[in-house]
Design a protein around this motif. Structure first.
Motif, short mmCIF file in Angstrom:
data_model
loop_
_atom_site.label_atom_id
_atom_site.label_comp_id
_atom_site.label_asym_id
_atom_site.label_seq_id
_atom_site.Cartn_x
_atom_site.Cartn_y
_atom_site.Cartn_z
N ASP A 49 30.40 8.23 -9.40
CA ASP A 49 31.34 8.33 -8.27
C ASP A 49 31.74 6.95 -7.78
N LEU A 50 30.79 6.04 -7.69
CA LEU A 50 31.12 4.68 -7.26
C LEU A 50 32.08 4.01 -8.22
N LEU A 51 31.84 4.17 -9.52
CA LEU A 51 32.69 3.52 -10.52
C LEU A 51 34.11 4.05 -10.52
N ARG A 52 34.29 5.34 -10.23
CA ARG A 52 35.63 5.93 -10.30
C ARG A 52 36.23 6.17 -8.90
N LEU A 84 36.10 4.01 -15.32
CA LEU A 84 34.91 3.42 -14.72
C LEU A 84 35.16 1.94 -14.49
N GLY A 85 35.98 1.66 -13.47
CA GLY A 85 36.29 0.28 -13.13
C GLY A 85 37.71 -0.14 -13.39
N PHE A 86 38.51 0.70 -14.04
CA PHE A 86 39.90 0.36 -14.36
C PHE A 86 40.81 1.55 -14.05
N ALA A 87 42.07 1.27 -13.72
CA ALA A 87 43.10 2.30 -13.77
C ALA A 87 43.47 2.52 -15.23
#
Length: 407
Positions: free
Chosen positions: A147-150, A341-344
Motif C-alpha cells: 500500500d505504501l509503495l502504490r 511500486l514507486g512509478f506511474a
C-alpha cells in the motif's frame, strides 16, 4: 533574460558518465532535438524558468545532453551539465528500489503490515466526515508495505486537499526537517487515514514511511542504506540529502517569485544537512547521476556489472498495481495511467494528452524535475529545472518534443 548557448562541455573529471553517440546512430533526429532545444530557449527567454538540463538516451547511449539558460536567476553562471538540483519526489523511485532490495533479501514481504516495523501504525482509524464533523472509524484492514509503495495506504499529503484530515497534517510539524525519521513516522501514524487502506490512490507521505521501514529493517540510517545499496554501486556520487559547501557555486535555484502567479517560491537549502532524511522528497542530485539510475532500470536492474534489483522484481515494480477499480483522485495521474511500486505506469496508448508507449514508467519532482523510461522505444530521458509552478507544463512539453525526435 536571454538564454545562454547550450552547454556541451564535458562534466568534471572523475565524474561517472555514460557513453555518448551521435543522435542519428540511435534513431533520433538531430533537427528535431535542436527544435526541442530552441523551444526551451524560447521558454527561458520568456522567463518561464531560469534554466534547464535535458538528457535523452536511446539504446543505452546518450544522444543529447544539454544545459540551457542560467543556473540561478540571481547570478550569471550558465546552467551546467553538473548543476545540482532538488529532485524532491524523484527520491521516491530510488527509495522504492531500495525497499524492494530488502524484499529480495528476505527482510520484508510486500504483504507485511506497516505496524510490523512501526508499531504506531497498529489499529489505525479512518477519518469520516459526518454531519459536518470528523468521526473516526476502525480501518477495515491494516496498511501494508505494498500500500505504501502504490499510495493506497490511506495516508495523504497536506497539499493534496483541504479536508479535515489534510488540515491536521497542515497544522502539525510534519513538514519539519528537524525531526527524525522515527518521529516523523510516529506523527503520521497518529493522524486519521483519508480512506480505508486499498480503497483509493492518494499521493502521500507513504514513501517517507518506507524510508523509516528501511531504517528499521536494515538497522542503518536511510542515507547510509541508500548509499551502500543503491547510490555507491551506481556511482551516483553527487546524490544525497544535502551537498557540501564546496558545491555552493553549482546549485540550481528558482525565481524568488513564481513568474506566472507572483507567489513566493521557497525551497529547502541544499547545503543544510537535515535531521529528517525524507524518503519521499529529500534528495539532491545531478542530471548525470539520475541518468545512471535510469540506465540501471533500462538494463533490467544492473549497471556496470552491479546488480541493484532483480529483473523480475523490476517488472513487478513497473506494472500497474491499481487496476480499474481504484479511484485515482485528482489530476496527478493522467488518463490511461496507473501506478506501480514507486512509478506511474502508462496502461493505454491513447487517452493521455501526451505521447508515450504502453509500459512506459516515470515520476517527477515538485520543483520541476522529471524522468521517464520507455522500454518499447529503448529510450529514457531526464529533465531538470527548478520551476515548481511550471512543472506540469514543462514535463508535458519535454515529452512532446522528445517523442517527436524518434525516427
Amino acid at each position: 533574460m536571454t538564454a545562454t548557448a547550450a552547454t556541451h562541455a564535458t562534466i568534471a573529471p572523475n565524474t561517472p558518465s555514460l557513453p555518448e553517440a551521435k543522435p542519428e546512430t540511435l534513431g533520433l533526429s538531430r533537427p528535431r532535438l535542436q527544435a526541442m532545444s530552441d523551444a526551451f530557449k524560447r521558454e527561458i527567454d520568456k522567463g518561464t524558468v531560469p534554466g534547464i538540463t535535458i538528457l535523452v538516451s536511446r539504446r543505452g547511449q546518450v544522444g543529447w545532453f544539454e544545459a540551457i539558460g542560467r543556473q540561478s536567476p540571481a547570478g550569471t553562471a550558465p546552467m551546467a551539465r553538473d548543476s545540482l538540483f532538488r529532485i524532491f519526489s524523484m527520491t521516491k523511485p530510488i527509495v522504492s528500489v531500495a525497499i524492494m532490495a530488502l524484499v529480495e533479501d528476505g527482510h520484508i514481504l510486500l504483504g507485511d503490515p506497516v505496524a510490523k516495523f512501526i508499531p504506531e501504525f497498529a489499529d489505525q482509524k479512518v477519518g469520516v466526515v459526518s454531519g459536518g464533523k470528523l468521526e473516526l472509524v476502525p480501518a477495515r484492514r491494516a496498511t501494508t508495505v505494498q500500500d505504501l509503495l502504490r499510495h493506497t495506504s490511506g495516508l495523504t499529503y497536506e497539499h493534496q486537499g483541504d479536508g479535515p484530515v489534510h488540515k491536521i497534517y497542515q497544522d502539525s510539524r510534519v513538514r519539519s526537517r528537524k525531526i527524525t525519521n522515527a518521529e516523523h513516522a510516529a506523527l503520521v501514524a497518529s493522524f486519521p487515514l483519508v480512506c480505508h487502506p486499498g480503497d483509493e490512490f492518494n499521493y502521500s507521505r507513504s514513501t517517507d514511511i518506507l524510508g523509516r521501514i528501511i531504517e528499521v529493517a536494515s538497522g542503518k540510517s536511510l542515507g547510509t542504506y541508500l548509499t551502500e545499496r543503491v547510490l555507491a554501486p551506481l556511482q551516483m556520487t553527487e546524490t544525497g540529502f544535502s551537498t557540501p559547501e564546496a558545491n555552493a557555486g553549482r546549485l540550481a535555484e528558482p525565481f524568488a517569485a513564481d513568474p506566472w502567479t507572483g507567489d513566493k517560491v521557497a525551497l529547502f537549502n541544499m547545503l543544510e544537512q537535515p535531521v529528517m532524511e525524507s524518503g519521499g522528497g529529500g534528495l539532491v542530485s545531478t542530471t548525470m547521476d539520475y541518468a545512471r539510475f535510469c540506465l540501471m532500470l533500462r538494463n533490467g536492474g544492473s549497471l556496470d556489472g552491479n546488480r541493484i534489483i532483480g529483473r523480475k522484481t523490476l517488472e513487478l515494480m513497473a506494472s500497474d498495481h491499481l487496476g480499474p477499480g481504484v479511484p485515482t483522485n485528482g489530476t496527478l495521474l493522467a488518463p490511461g495511467h496507473g501506478f506501480g511500486l514507486g512509478f506511474a505506469v502508462r496502461t493505454a496508448p491513447g487517452i493521455a494528452p501526451f505521447p508515450g508507449s504502453v509500459g512506459q514508467y516515470f515520476w517527477s519532482g515538485i520543483a520541476g524535475t522529471f524522468f521517464w523510461i520507455d522500454p518499447k522505444e529503448d529510450l529514457f530521458a531526464v529533465f531538470m529545472s527548478q520551476g515548481p509552478g511550471q512543472r506540469d507544463y514543462t514535463r508535458t512539453l519535454v515529452r512532446d518534443l522528445v517523442y517527436a525526435a524518434i525516427d
